[in-house]
Write an enzyme that holds these catalytic residues in place. Structure first.
Site, short mmCIF file in Angstrom:
data_model
loop_
_atom_site.label_atom_id
_atom_site.label_comp_id
_atom_site.label_asym_id
_atom_site.label_seq_id
_atom_site.Cartn_x
_atom_site.Cartn_y
_atom_site.Cartn_z
N HIS A 1 5.49 6.11 -2.92
CA HIS A 1 6.81 6.65 -3.26
C HIS A 1 6.67 8.10 -3.74
CE1 HIS A 1 7.56 2.25 -4.64
NE2 HIS A 1 7.86 2.36 -3.37
N CYS B 1 0.84 -1.20 0.00
CA CYS B 1 0.00 0.00 0.00
C CYS B 1 0.88 1.25 0.00
CB CYS B 1 -0.91 0.01 1.22
SG CYS B 1 -0.04 0.24 2.78
N ARG C 1 12.90 -4.87 5.86
CA ARG C 1 13.58 -4.62 4.59
C ARG C 1 15.10 -4.70 4.70
NH1 ARG C 1 13.35 -0.44 0.73
NH2 ARG C 1 12.95 -1.73 -1.06
N ALA D 1 3.19 1.66 2.82
CA ALA D 1 4.38 0.83 2.69
C ALA D 1 5.40 1.50 1.79
CB ALA D 1 4.01 -0.54 2.13
S1 SF4 Z 1 -1.02 -1.53 6.04
FE1 SF4 Z 1 -2.04 0.13 7.18
S2 SF4 Z 1 -1.86 1.92 5.85
FE2 SF4 Z 1 -1.49 0.12 4.54
S3 SF4 Z 1 -3.52 -0.40 3.68
FE3 SF4 Z 1 -3.23 -1.61 5.56
S4 SF4 Z 1 -4.24 -0.36 7.18
FE4 SF4 Z 1 -3.87 0.99 5.43
#
Ligand code: SF4
Lengths: 492, 70
Positions: free
Chosen positions: A195, A62, A96, A65
């Site tokens: 990014h 996402c 990572r 991330a």
């Molecule tokens: S990891 Fe966290 S920020 Fe990313 S989609 Fe899931 S809930 Fe949303």
């Protein structure tokens, strides 16, 4: 197995698509392609950067991330708050392997997890007060931090918190950089937008800090390494080569990087971009605003390294050009010995890749240096421009897959039967259980560095020890082996 | 009206980049390309056409400009 022809590859794609319902089939068909080196532009054969289909197993991340995990996270002397519920940060923590030097918890914070740990009441009443309190606590507990970034998780955008206001207030109060990043996970179709958002936040909140301040003494040989996250020490193995050829590396973005380095980057003469996907935005911005040219380079495998060193040197005077030749010469015996040792053991082996960022195209040269062939490659979150850059690197009639689904990847592997797969941790055990050697190519499978001449030696050793590991012969249960089916002679 | 980033490629060709659209194309022709008048209609490598309000003097490249899709 001989290389597949164009028709065979096309037939394979059709066969795999067969199980989908009509609409899904049409959509997925656009993301699977047979490589055609004669094309200039990838959009003629493959579609990318689109929303994944509901119901399939995608391997994407996402936006949070992309921002926290990739771009901001490795900046080691800042504290990056995972703002929202605890899980997003905790489950991705330190995964990572961005190496750094420093004392964690004192002057560096890379592997720690800071979170506002949202509870129900924070969702109902808003979390701005909590965020302000959290920043004050950080200042007391970790006074040597050089700045704070607020990495928004999904709820922040949904409940409409004003993190920009908190950031501005706390910046004034503590006299430190505080950056609000609007990288809520639901934005965009993959980590890629994260990014971009992270790049924009650096542009808006950090990069201008030293505009008009010329106290930093510059040299004509200043460069910045951009888009190297120092996974397993990658950036260090790259940096030594650049320094040996006479350049001065002012900044590392962002593996083992500091906020001071980032602030000094607008003073450099040339930006060197390794991961184009995650950092091209900021390079383009610096080119426009500070007239700093940028080039892409590739430090995987001796052929590409030598090419890249020469291309970098072409931007400088003769001392650097000679320096590049000197460096290539100096490592020659070393990498030739590596090739002499491993090439006979790896020659002709076929590899399938499915990774993110730059690797689906950048590592091809390193495999080729070892006599191996990449027969399929794909990106989790690439855009058109990435595939433009991939077409020429891949052989004709090889398979390209964008945002591949778990099902497609398995089917492709079953048919193509590669000798090695390079992908992520979620794919690793499936393929290992299918009896196919696997390398985790996001974090180098707890090894590395793979960049630079030094890294190539490790890369070659790792590929050999995975591929030629005796365990693969023992995957099949003894009673299922052909020989076991011979009738056993009954004892008389 | 997309924001277009313009930059020169190593071989001297102009690149037309729209981040939002994922579009990176070479500029194949430009209606006015002189120091005193720059802009007008452009044709990209993929055949699509855009229009820049003519500028005088010519902008310093790299730069970001607004373009109209034709
Ligand atoms: S990891 Fe966290 S920020 Fe990313 S989609 Fe899931 S809930 Fe949303």
């Amino acid at each position: 197995m001989p290389a597949m022809t164009r028709e065979e590859t096309e037939a394979l794609i059709q066969e795999v698509l067969e199980v989908y319902p009509e609409k899904a089939k049409n959509d997925r068909a656009k993301h699977l392609a047979v490589n055609d080196q004669s094309l200039e532009k990838a959009n003629k054969c493959i579609t990318s950067n689109r929303k994944s289909l509901p119901g399939v197993m995608t391997i994407r991340g996402c936006a949070y991330a992309g921002s926290k995990g990739v771009v901001w996270g490795p900046i080691k002397d800042m504290i990056h708050i995972s703002h929202g519920p605890v899980g997003c940060g905790q489950y991705s923590r330190a995964g990572r392997r961005n190496y750094y030097v420093g004392t964690t918890g004192v002057n560096t914070f890379g592997t720690m997890n800071f979170t506002s740990d949202f509870q129900e009441k924070d969702i109902v009443f808003g979390g701005d007060k909590k965020l302000a309190k959290l920043i004050d606590e950080i200042e007391v507990l970790f006074p040597l931090n050089k700045g704070i970034s607020i990495q928004s998780e999904c709820p922040i955008g949904l409940i409409g918190d004003d993190i920009e206001a908190v950031a501005k207030m706390k910046k004034k109060e503590h006299g430190k950089t505080v950056v609000p990043v609007r990288c809520e996970g639901f934005r965009g179709v993959s980590q890629s937008l994260g990014h971009h958002i992270a790049n924009d936040a650096i542009r808006d909140w950090v990069l201008e800090a030293r505009d008009g301040d010329d106290s930093f003494p510059t040299t004509p040989y200043d460069v910045a390494v951009i888009g190297d996250y120092n996974i397993g020490g990658d950036a260090w193995a790259s940096r030594t080569l650049l320094e040996e050829m006479g350049l001065r590396v002012v900044a590392q973005w962002s593996g083992d990087g500091t906020i001071a380095e980032i602030e000094k980057t607008p003073k450099v003469k040339l930006n060197l971009i390794h991961c184009y996907r995650s950092m091209n935005y900021i390079a383009r911005h610096m080119e426009e605003k500070y007239s700093i040219p940028w080039i892409e380079y590739n430090f995987f495998g001796p052929t590409k390294i030598a090419e890249s060193l020469r291309r970098i040197a072409a931007h400088f005077d003769d001392t650097i050009k000679e320096g590049a030749e000197r460096v290539i010469e100096r490592y020659k015996a070393e990498y030739e010995a590596v090739i002499a040792k491993y090439r006979p053991r790896l020659e002709g082996k076929r590899v399938m890749l499915y990774v993110g960022g730059l690797r689906p195209r950048h590592v091809i040269g390193a495999y080729e240096d070892l006599g191996m062939e990449v027969v399929g490659t794909g990106y989790e979150f690439a855009h058109n421009d990435d595939y433009d850059r991939t077409i020429k690197e891949m052989g004709n009639a090889t398979l390209l897959y964008d945002d591949v689904t778990g099902y497609e990847f398995e089917e492709f592997v079953k048919k193509i039967q590669p000798d090695l797969i390079g992908s992520g941790i979620k794919e690793k055990y499936i393929f290992q259980k299918m009896g196919i050697p696997f390398r985790q190519m996001h974090s180098w499978d707890y090894s590395g560095p793979y960049h630079g001449f030094d890294g190539f030696a490790i890369f070659a050793r790792d590929m050999d020890m995975t591929l030629n590991n005796p365990c693969w012969k023992n995957i099949k249960a003894p009673w299922k082996k052909e020989t076991a089916s011979e009738p056993v002679k009954a004892a008389a | 009206m997309p924001s277009v980033m313009l930059r020169k490629r190593d071989d001297g060709k102009l690149l037309f980049y729209v981040a939002k659209k994922d579009l990176e194309e070479t500029i194949e022709s430009l209606e006015f390309d002189a120091p005193e008048k720059w802009g007008g209609e452009v044709v990209l490598g993929d055949g699509s056409r855009y229009y820049f309000e003519p500028l005088s003097p010519a902008p310093k490249i790299p730069t970001t400009l607004q373009a109209k899709r034709l």
